[in-house]
Motif scaffolding. Structure first.
Motif, PDB file in Angstrom:
ATOM      1  N   LEU A  26       0.814  -1.224   0.000  1.00  0.00           N
ATOM      2  CA  LEU A  26       0.000   0.000   0.000  1.00  0.00           C
ATOM      3  C   LEU A  26       0.844   1.269   0.000  1.00  0.00           C
ATOM      4  CD1 LEU A  26      -2.659   1.536   0.121  1.00  0.00           C
ATOM      5  CD2 LEU A  26      -2.756   1.073   2.579  1.00  0.00           C
ATOM      6  N   PRO A  27       1.879   1.387   0.848  1.00  0.00           N
ATOM      7  CA  PRO A  27       2.706   2.596   0.772  1.00  0.00           C
ATOM      8  C   PRO A  27       3.340   2.803  -0.605  1.00  0.00           C
ATOM      9  CG  PRO A  27       3.088   1.462   2.840  1.00  0.00           C
ATOM     10  CD  PRO A  27       2.276   0.536   1.995  1.00  0.00           C
ATOM     11  N   ALA A  28       3.747   1.704  -1.243  1.00  0.00           N
ATOM     12  CA  ALA A  28       4.328   1.827  -2.588  1.00  0.00           C
ATOM     13  C   ALA A  28       3.293   2.364  -3.568  1.00  0.00           C
ATOM     14  CB  ALA A  28       4.859   0.473  -3.048  1.00  0.00           C
ATOM     15  N   ALA A  29       2.049   1.888  -3.451  1.00  0.00           N
ATOM     16  CA  ALA A  29       0.994   2.353  -4.346  1.00  0.00           C
ATOM     17  C   ALA A  29       0.654   3.820  -4.080  1.00  0.00           C
ATOM     18  CB  ALA A  29      -0.241   1.471  -4.185  1.00  0.00           C
ATOM     19  N   LEU A  30       0.658   4.222  -2.816  1.00  0.00           N
ATOM     20  CA  LEU A  30       0.400   5.627  -2.488  1.00  0.00           C
ATOM     21  C   LEU A  30       1.522   6.529  -2.990  1.00  0.00           C
ATOM     22  CD1 LEU A  30      -0.953   5.095   1.132  1.00  0.00           C
ATOM     23  CD2 LEU A  30      -2.271   6.055  -0.782  1.00  0.00           C
ATOM     24  N   ALA A  31       2.763   6.044  -2.881  1.00  0.00           N
ATOM     25  CA  ALA A  31       3.895   6.816  -3.404  1.00  0.00           C
ATOM     26  C   ALA A  31       3.790   6.973  -4.920  1.00  0.00           C
ATOM     27  CB  ALA A  31       5.209   6.135  -3.015  1.00  0.00           C
ATOM     28  N   ALA A  32       3.318   5.906  -5.586  1.00  0.00           N
ATOM     29  CA  ALA A  32       3.161   5.970  -7.037  1.00  0.00           C
ATOM     30  C   ALA A  32       2.098   6.987  -7.444  1.00  0.00           C
ATOM     31  CB  ALA A  32       2.803   4.592  -7.586  1.00  0.00           C
ATOM     32  N   LEU A  33       1.173   7.292  -6.531  1.00  0.00           N
ATOM     33  CA  LEU A  33       0.158   8.312  -6.796  1.00  0.00           C
ATOM     34  C   LEU A  33       0.660   9.725  -6.507  1.00  0.00           C
ATOM     35  CD1 LEU A  33      -3.025   6.559  -5.335  1.00  0.00           C
ATOM     36  CD2 LEU A  33      -2.402   6.825  -7.739  1.00  0.00           C
ATOM     37  N   GLY A  34       1.909   9.830  -6.030  1.00  0.00           N
ATOM     38  CA  GLY A  34       2.518  11.146  -5.833  1.00  0.00           C
ATOM     39  C   GLY A  34       2.633  11.617  -4.402  1.00  0.00           C
ATOM     40  N   HIS A  35       2.335  10.742  -3.442  1.00  0.00           N
ATOM     41  CA  HIS A  35       2.423  11.127  -2.033  1.00  0.00           C
ATOM     42  C   HIS A  35       3.778  10.726  -1.453  1.00  0.00           C
ATOM     43  CE1 HIS A  35      -1.808  11.983  -2.405  1.00  0.00           C
ATOM     44  NE2 HIS A  35      -2.024  10.739  -2.834  1.00  0.00           N
ATOM     45  N   ASP A  36       4.212  11.466  -0.433  1.00  0.00           N
ATOM     46  CA  ASP A  36       5.466  11.146   0.249  1.00  0.00           C
ATOM     47  C   ASP A  36       5.157  10.223   1.417  1.00  0.00           C
ATOM     48  OD1 ASP A  36       7.180  12.724  -1.346  1.00  0.00           O
ATOM     49  OD2 ASP A  36       6.494  14.515  -0.300  1.00  0.00           O
ATOM     50  N   VAL A  37       5.718   9.022   1.392  1.00  0.00           N
ATOM     51  CA  VAL A  37       5.366   8.007   2.377  1.00  0.00           C
ATOM     52  C   VAL A  37       6.615   7.499   3.081  1.00  0.00           C
ATOM     53  CG1 VAL A  37       4.093   5.872   2.795  1.00  0.00           C
ATOM     54  CG2 VAL A  37       3.510   7.282   0.816  1.00  0.00           C
ATOM     55  N   LYS A  38       6.574   7.520   4.401  1.00  0.00           N
ATOM     56  CA  LYS A  38       7.623   6.891   5.204  1.00  0.00           C
ATOM     57  C   LYS A  38       6.975   5.793   6.041  1.00  0.00           C
ATOM     58  CE  LYS A  38      10.739  10.867   5.538  1.00  0.00           C
ATOM     59  NZ  LYS A  38      11.591  10.451   4.425  1.00  0.00           N
ATOM     60  N   VAL A  39       7.507   4.589   5.914  1.00  0.00           N
ATOM     61  CA  VAL A  39       7.022   3.432   6.658  1.00  0.00           C
ATOM     62  C   VAL A  39       7.985   3.182   7.807  1.00  0.00           C
ATOM     63  CG1 VAL A  39       6.436   0.981   6.548  1.00  0.00           C
ATOM     64  CG2 VAL A  39       6.082   2.442   4.537  1.00  0.00           C
ATOM     65  N   VAL A  40       7.459   3.011   9.019  1.00  0.00           N
ATOM     66  CA  VAL A  40       8.302   2.755  10.193  1.00  0.00           C
ATOM     67  C   VAL A  40       7.968   1.376  10.745  1.00  0.00           C
ATOM     68  CG1 VAL A  40       9.107   3.591  12.417  1.00  0.00           C
ATOM     69  CG2 VAL A  40       8.268   5.224  10.706  1.00  0.00           C
ATOM     70  N   SER A  41       9.014   0.570  10.962  1.00  0.00           N
ATOM     71  CA  SER A  41       8.838  -0.794  11.454  1.00  0.00           C
ATOM     72  C   SER A  41      10.066  -1.170  12.273  1.00  0.00           C
ATOM     73  CB  SER A  41       8.657  -1.759  10.267  1.00  0.00           C
ATOM     74  OG  SER A  41       8.138  -3.001  10.679  1.00  0.00           O
ATOM     75  N   PRO A  42       9.966  -2.164  13.151  1.00  0.00           N
ATOM     76  CA  PRO A  42      11.149  -2.580  13.908  1.00  0.00           C
ATOM     77  C   PRO A  42      12.186  -3.276  13.027  1.00  0.00           C
ATOM     78  CG  PRO A  42       9.129  -3.268  15.017  1.00  0.00           C
ATOM     79  CD  PRO A  42       8.751  -2.842  13.637  1.00  0.00           C
ATOM     80  N   ARG A  43      13.438  -3.110  13.422  1.00  0.00           N
ATOM     81  CA  ARG A  43      14.473  -3.922  12.788  1.00  0.00           C
ATOM     82  C   ARG A  43      14.660  -5.189  13.637  1.00  0.00           C
ATOM     83  NH1 ARG A  43      20.990  -3.395  11.557  1.00  0.00           N
ATOM     84  NH2 ARG A  43      20.998  -5.180  10.155  1.00  0.00           N
ATOM     85  N   TYR A  44      13.911  -6.232  13.264  1.00  0.00           N
ATOM     86  CA  TYR A  44      14.049  -7.514  13.952  1.00  0.00           C
ATOM     87  C   TYR A  44      15.378  -8.163  13.558  1.00  0.00           C
ATOM     88  CZ  TYR A  44       9.009  -6.817  14.448  1.00  0.00           C
ATOM     89  OH  TYR A  44       7.768  -6.293  14.728  1.00  0.00           O
ATOM     90  N   ALA A  45      15.737  -9.198  14.289  1.00  0.00           N
ATOM     91  CA  ALA A  45      16.986  -9.906  13.991  1.00  0.00           C
ATOM     92  C   ALA A  45      17.000 -10.433  12.566  1.00  0.00           C
ATOM     93  CB  ALA A  45      17.176 -11.051  14.991  1.00  0.00           C
ATOM     94  N   GLU A  46      15.816 -10.754  12.040  1.00  0.00           N
ATOM     95  CA  GLU A  46      15.748 -11.322  10.690  1.00  0.00           C
ATOM     96  C   GLU A  46      15.837 -10.266   9.592  1.00  0.00           C
ATOM     97  OE1 GLU A  46      11.120 -11.825   9.607  1.00  0.00           O
ATOM     98  OE2 GLU A  46      11.745 -12.949  11.366  1.00  0.00           O
ATOM     99  N   VAL A  47      15.789  -8.989   9.961  1.00  0.00           N
ATOM    100  CA  VAL A  47      15.855  -7.929   8.944  1.00  0.00           C
ATOM    101  C   VAL A  47      17.326  -7.650   8.639  1.00  0.00           C
ATOM    102  CG1 VAL A  47      15.275  -5.542   8.380  1.00  0.00           C
ATOM    103  CG2 VAL A  47      13.676  -6.938   9.712  1.00  0.00           C
ATOM    104  N   LYS A  48      17.780  -8.277   7.572  1.00  0.00           N
ATOM    105  CA  LYS A  48      19.177  -8.113   7.139  1.00  0.00           C
ATOM    106  C   LYS A  48      19.161  -7.762   5.658  1.00  0.00           C
ATOM    107  CE  LYS A  48      20.704 -11.536  10.535  1.00  0.00           C
ATOM    108  NZ  LYS A  48      21.198 -12.914  10.756  1.00  0.00           N
ATOM    109  N   ASP A  49      19.597  -6.579   5.352  1.00  0.00           N
ATOM    110  CA  ASP A  49      19.544  -6.112   3.973  1.00  0.00           C
ATOM    111  C   ASP A  49      20.713  -5.164   3.742  1.00  0.00           C
ATOM    112  OD1 ASP A  49      18.670  -4.346   1.623  1.00  0.00           O
ATOM    113  OD2 ASP A  49      17.069  -5.838   1.666  1.00  0.00           O
ATOM    114  N   ALA A  50      21.399  -5.363   2.632  1.00  0.00           N
ATOM    115  CA  ALA A  50      22.574  -4.540   2.340  1.00  0.00           C
ATOM    116  C   ALA A  50      22.216  -3.081   2.117  1.00  0.00           C
ATOM    117  CB  ALA A  50      23.281  -5.098   1.100  1.00  0.00           C
ATOM    118  N   ARG A  51      20.940  -2.822   1.824  1.00  0.00           N
ATOM    119  CA  ARG A  51      20.519  -1.436   1.556  1.00  0.00           C
ATOM    120  C   ARG A  51      20.275  -0.638   2.833  1.00  0.00           C
ATOM    121  NH1 ARG A  51      15.413  -2.734  -2.017  1.00  0.00           N
ATOM    122  NH2 ARG A  51      15.305  -4.365  -0.413  1.00  0.00           N
ATOM    123  N   LEU A  52      20.261  -1.285   3.990  1.00  0.00           N
ATOM    124  CA  LEU A  52      20.039  -0.581   5.257  1.00  0.00           C
ATOM    125  C   LEU A  52      21.177   0.407   5.513  1.00  0.00           C
ATOM    126  CD1 LEU A  52      18.822  -3.410   7.657  1.00  0.00           C
ATOM    127  CD2 LEU A  52      17.587  -1.299   7.177  1.00  0.00           C
TER     128      LEU A  52
END
Length: 475
Positions: A26-52
């Motif tokens: 949903l945030p991606a779809a809202l951003a595609a409509l031209g809105h500025d969207v920031k999603v906030v979520s916990p960084r759990y132990a399983e959240v491992k991404d080189a882009r962080l």
């Protein structure tokens, strides 16, 4: 609009259910409509991404139990769509999102108070002043309370709050001692317009009471939760607030779930060229260890839980399997159901295949290779698999509840098969109707085509949320 979207899980970084899918799409779809969207979520132990990447900002939140804090990390997915992850080793540096091997984490009230208040403080730190704060499920209910009570006099106070209920059964109930632990004033512990619920704290109720609008994930579910049968003891409250409640149907990721381009399928197909579906069926039977042939294949990919009606399915299948059918199941959940499906497989070798666990590629193959997809849910706030099935030309067999009845059309000119009563005779009856449909190839083909013509993309849902947000800002 500037939209702050707070969720306890977000696909593909963390997921236990549909909430994660919504927070990813949903945030991606809202951003595609031209809105500025920031999603906030916990960084759990399983959240491992080189882009962080570090934002250079950190949190420090003061509670009676202590002053937890930690850095804010970022992943930017597009110019207008950014994910912010709150890092706190004590709260999130453990295996599991909500529970561990011994059950629910005992400090979940603290963990998600940190998310709720931390998301608002993160917006302040990054000087992102939202027009809309969109919160989701009980884990974020305290954000609505904080905006009303703790952030008055700050720029965030002008934000309007939308609370989405993804499943009313999960309410975040805790003993009233958490009021003191979290520093919540006791005047909030009231039955009518506060957090009190049968002498306990209910954080989902907090989201309902303190938000400007409440949504749920399908129009029918919004009606059902106002009844004693589906209201989980909050039906009276929801009827009182029905003026701010509406159902907006979830969408699906039409890029991932597309039979024309799906890399997980042995053959692709489309409305114009359906030949690849037969190849998918052959490969599904082969991978499932079932003999090839023209028998109809019934599939299920599900959490094996009471809500999903798998007990009713298990009761009916021994009778249904007297006919020449194949049944393929993927899922995990309650041990009693896992064991019952495995026992069914042992009893009907050559007809039943069971995979306990989750396999993304195999789940795509079940959607594409099955003739029918079974969802006998007791209740279903929205459901996604029935929409995947329709998109893949697989006829869904569903109980007429929640989002299932909002997406699957019954009748002679429909795209699926529905049954009303949660009863073995009703489910057996609809399975017999499926066999009759399979025996009439032109009619089966028409059902498949009507399903594949439906649009379940997130763009339609995002437009409805956009309209809701805009109406709140006009008030």
């Amino acid at each position: 609009m500037k939209i702050l979207f707070i969720a306890s899980e977000v696909t593909p970084f963390s997921k236990t259910g549909g909430l994660g899918d919504v927070a990813g799409a949903l945030p991606a779809a809202l951003a595609a409509l031209g809105h500025d969207v920031k999603v906030v979520s916990p960084r759990y132990a399983e959240v491992k991404d080189a882009r962080l990447t570090p934002t250079g900002h950190s949190l420090s939140l003061r509670f009676p139990f202590g002053t937890p804090g930690g850095p804010i990390l970022s992943v930017r997915l597009s110019e207008r769509h950014e994910l912010l992850f709150l890092e706190n080793e004590a709260f999130y540096g453990r295996a599991g999102i909500y529970r561990g091997e011994s059950g629910e984490f005992g400090d979940n009230h603290r963990r998600f108070a940190y998310l709720s208040l931390g998301a608002l403080q993160a917006a302040q730190r990054l000087q992102f002043i939202p027009d809309i704060v969109h919160i989701n499920d009980w884990q974020t209910g305290l954000a609505a309370v904080a905006l009303r009570r703790g952030f008055q006099g700050t720029p965030l106070a002008r934000a309007r709050t939308v609370f989405t209920i993804h499943n009313l059964a999960y309410q975040g109930q805790f003993g009233k001692e958490v009021m003191g632990d979290l520093g919540l004033p006791w005047d909030l512990f009231t039955a009518d317009d506060g957090l009190e619920f049968y002498d306990r704290v209910n954080l989902l109720k907090a989201g309902i009471v303190f938000s400007d609008a409440v949504t749920t994930v399908s129009p029918t579910y919004a009606k059902e939760i106002q009844t004693p049968e589906a209201g989980c003891e909050l039906d009276g409250l929801l009827r009182r607030y029905q003026g701010r409640l509406q159902g907006i149907l979830n969408g699906i990721d039409v890029e991932e779930w597309n039979p024309e381009t799906d890399p997980m399928l042995p053959a692709r197909y489309s409305l114009q060229s359906m030949g690849g579906k037969a190849e998918c069926k052959r490969e599904l039977l082969r991978r499932s260890g079932l003999p090839p042939g023209d028998a109809p294949v019934f599939g299920i990919v599900s959490r094996l839980a009471w809500q999903k009606g798998v007990d009713l399915l298990l009761e009916v299948l021994p009778t249904a399997l007297q006919a020449d059918i194949r049944f393929v199941a993927i899922g995990s959940g309650e041990a009693q159901y896992e064991e019952a499906f495995q026992a069914l497989r042992d009893r009907f070798p050559g007809q039943v295949s069971v995979y306990v666990g989750f396999d993304q590629g195999l789940s795509h193959l079940v959607e594409a290779g099955s003739d029918f997809f079974v969802m006998p849910s007791r209740y279903e706030p929205c459901g996604l698999n029935q929409m995947y099935s329709l998109r893949y030309g697989t006829v869904p067999i569903v109980r007429a509840t929640g989002g299932l009845v909002d997406t699957v059309e019954g009748g002679l000119e429909g795209n699926g098969l529905l049954f009303e009563a949660f009863h073995r005779s009703a489910l057996l009856g609809v399975l017999r109707r499926a066999l009759a449909l399979y025996a009439d190839p032109p009619r089966l083909e028409a059902f498949r085509r009507r399903g594949m013509e439906k649009d379940f993309s997130w763009k339609s849902s995002a437009r409805k949320y956009e309209g809701l947000f805009a109406s709140l800002l006009k008030e």
